[in-house]
Scaffold this active site. Structure first.
Site, PDB file in Angstrom:
ATOM      1  N   HIS A 111       1.928  12.395   1.334  1.00  0.00           N
ATOM      2  CA  HIS A 111       3.089  11.529   1.119  1.00  0.00           C
ATOM      3  C   HIS A 111       3.054  10.828  -0.242  1.00  0.00           C
ATOM      4  CE1 HIS A 111       0.776   7.905   2.540  1.00  0.00           C
ATOM      5  NE2 HIS A 111       1.624   7.294   1.747  1.00  0.00           N
ATOM      6  N   SER A 127      -3.156   4.254   0.047  1.00  0.00           N
ATOM      7  CA  SER A 127      -2.848   5.587   0.570  1.00  0.00           C
ATOM      8  C   SER A 127      -3.556   6.679  -0.214  1.00  0.00           C
ATOM      9  CB  SER A 127      -1.350   5.858   0.445  1.00  0.00           C
ATOM     10  OG  SER A 127      -0.680   5.236   1.478  1.00  0.00           O
ATOM     11  N   ASP A 178      -0.746  14.759   6.856  1.00  0.00           N
ATOM     12  CA  ASP A 178      -0.647  14.023   5.585  1.00  0.00           C
ATOM     13  C   ASP A 178      -1.889  14.299   4.733  1.00  0.00           C
ATOM     14  OD1 ASP A 178       0.351  12.360   3.663  1.00  0.00           O
ATOM     15  OD2 ASP A 178      -0.018  10.492   4.762  1.00  0.00           O
ATOM     16  N   GLY A 215      -0.720   1.128  -1.447  1.00  0.00           N
ATOM     17  CA  GLY A 215      -1.493   1.432  -2.653  1.00  0.00           C
ATOM     18  C   GLY A 215      -2.862   2.018  -2.328  1.00  0.00           C
TER      19      GLY A 215
HETATM   20  C1  4AZ Z   1       1.176   2.244   2.515  1.00  0.00           C
HETATM   21  O1  4AZ Z   1       2.324   1.841   2.469  1.00  0.00           O
HETATM   22  C2  4AZ Z   1       0.308   1.825   3.634  1.00  0.00           C
HETATM   23  N1  4AZ Z   1      -2.182  -0.732   7.121  1.00  0.00           N
HETATM   24  C3  4AZ Z   1      -0.982   2.315   3.721  1.00  0.00           C
HETATM   25  C4  4AZ Z   1      -1.800   1.917   4.765  1.00  0.00           C
HETATM   26  C5  4AZ Z   1      -1.335   1.025   5.702  1.00  0.00           C
HETATM   27  C6  4AZ Z   1      -0.057   0.517   5.608  1.00  0.00           C
HETATM   28  C7  4AZ Z   1       0.769   0.924   4.571  1.00  0.00           C
HETATM   29  C8  4AZ Z   1      -2.253   0.618   6.822  1.00  0.00           C
HETATM   30  O2  4AZ Z   1       0.734   2.991   1.646  1.00  0.00           O
END
Ligand code: 4AZ
Length: 256
Positions: free
Chosen positions: A46, A201, A100, A199
């Site tokens: 993603h 991710s 993902d 961030g």
């Molecule tokens: C994001 O938006 C995101 N709490 C990544 C991890 C989590 C929430 C949002 C987990 O990239």
């Protein structure tokens, strides 16, 4: 990372910072990732919303990075991206980022990609089907937000300890219900104090087994950050050993 502490990159030497070059040539931080072999970084699908293989040249990867907005040439290694490989079955039609996972192939400089150093090392992939025990301590790391809703990322690399939840628990209706597929697991803290956030991710969740760290999860999604009954959701890396081998052509990266 919410509720974590500042980390040095020496304790997460596989972490990758993925940047995107805007039309005005600004380098914009996009996602975390993990170095699994000298020329390959594992991250989340993603992170590449337009699914474009052709735009690989807009991305770059920096290894060995402590601070997002500072460059330390003696510790860092930066590469252009040669190829972006997104999982063919990546699917967000149900809003849950199924499959993902993505791979970035780094472009070699003078015949080599990442070179091992104190700040740059590859992470081991767990053996296929190695199950993750609920309740053990694992760690996450990233340059993401320290709190949901902030408009800025963390200036420094941060880390936090979280524990995997049993699948049946995270699939309960008061948690995420059937949003959680077999390709995902949840991890958090009993007091909901620590979590990945925007961030983070694409970045690593590693767990220690026999004195080595193995990459069990990729930061994928979650409702909010460090919110009650809404633990972080991670891609189950052990479901993808074959896919990774097929795409990278490396047969024994499992051995680390
Ligand atoms: C994001 O938006 C995101 N709490 C990544 C991890 C989590 C929430 C949002 C987990 O990239």
């Amino acid at each position: 990372i919410v509720g974590g502490t500042i980390a040095t990159v020496e304790s997460h030497p596989w972490i990758a910072a993925i940047f995107w070059r805007s039309r005005s040539k600004q380098k914009v931080f996009r996602c975390g990732g993990s170095l699994i072999s000298p020329c390959w970084v594992l991250t989340a699908a993603h992170c590449f919303p337009d699914g474009s293989n052709t735009r690989a040249r807009r991305f770059s990867v920096t290894l060995g990075k402590n601070a997002l907005n500072e460059t330390e040439p003696t510790r860092e290694q930066t590469f252009k991206v040669e190829k972006v490989v997104i999982h063919e079955e990546f699917d967000n039609s149900e809003g849950n980022f199924n499959n993902d996972i993505a791979l970035l192939k780094l472009k070699a400089n003078d015949g080599h990609c990442a070179q091992e150093s104190r700040t740059v090392k590859t992470v081991c992939l767990p053996p296929p089907r190695q199950s993750l025990q609920a309740g053990i301590f694992c760690e996450i790391a990233g340059y993401g937000k320290e709190k949901k809703g902030l408009w800025y990322n963390s200036q420094y690399l941060r880390e936090a300890q979280v524990s995997p939840l049993a699948h049946d628990v995270c699939r309960k209706p008061d948690y995420y219900g059937d949003m959680i597929t077999a390709n995902m697991f949840c991890a958090g803290r009993p007091d909901w104090s620590r979590d990945a956030c925007e961030g983070d991710s694409g970045g690593p969740l590693v767990c220690e087994m026999d004195n080595r760290f193995f990459l069990f999860g990729i930061v994928s999604w979650g409702e909010g950050c460090a919110k009650e009954y809404r633990p972080g959701v991670y891609t189950t890396v052990t479901n993808y050993n074959q896919w990774i081998e097929q795409k990278t052509g490396l047969s024994s990266i499992t051995a680390g």
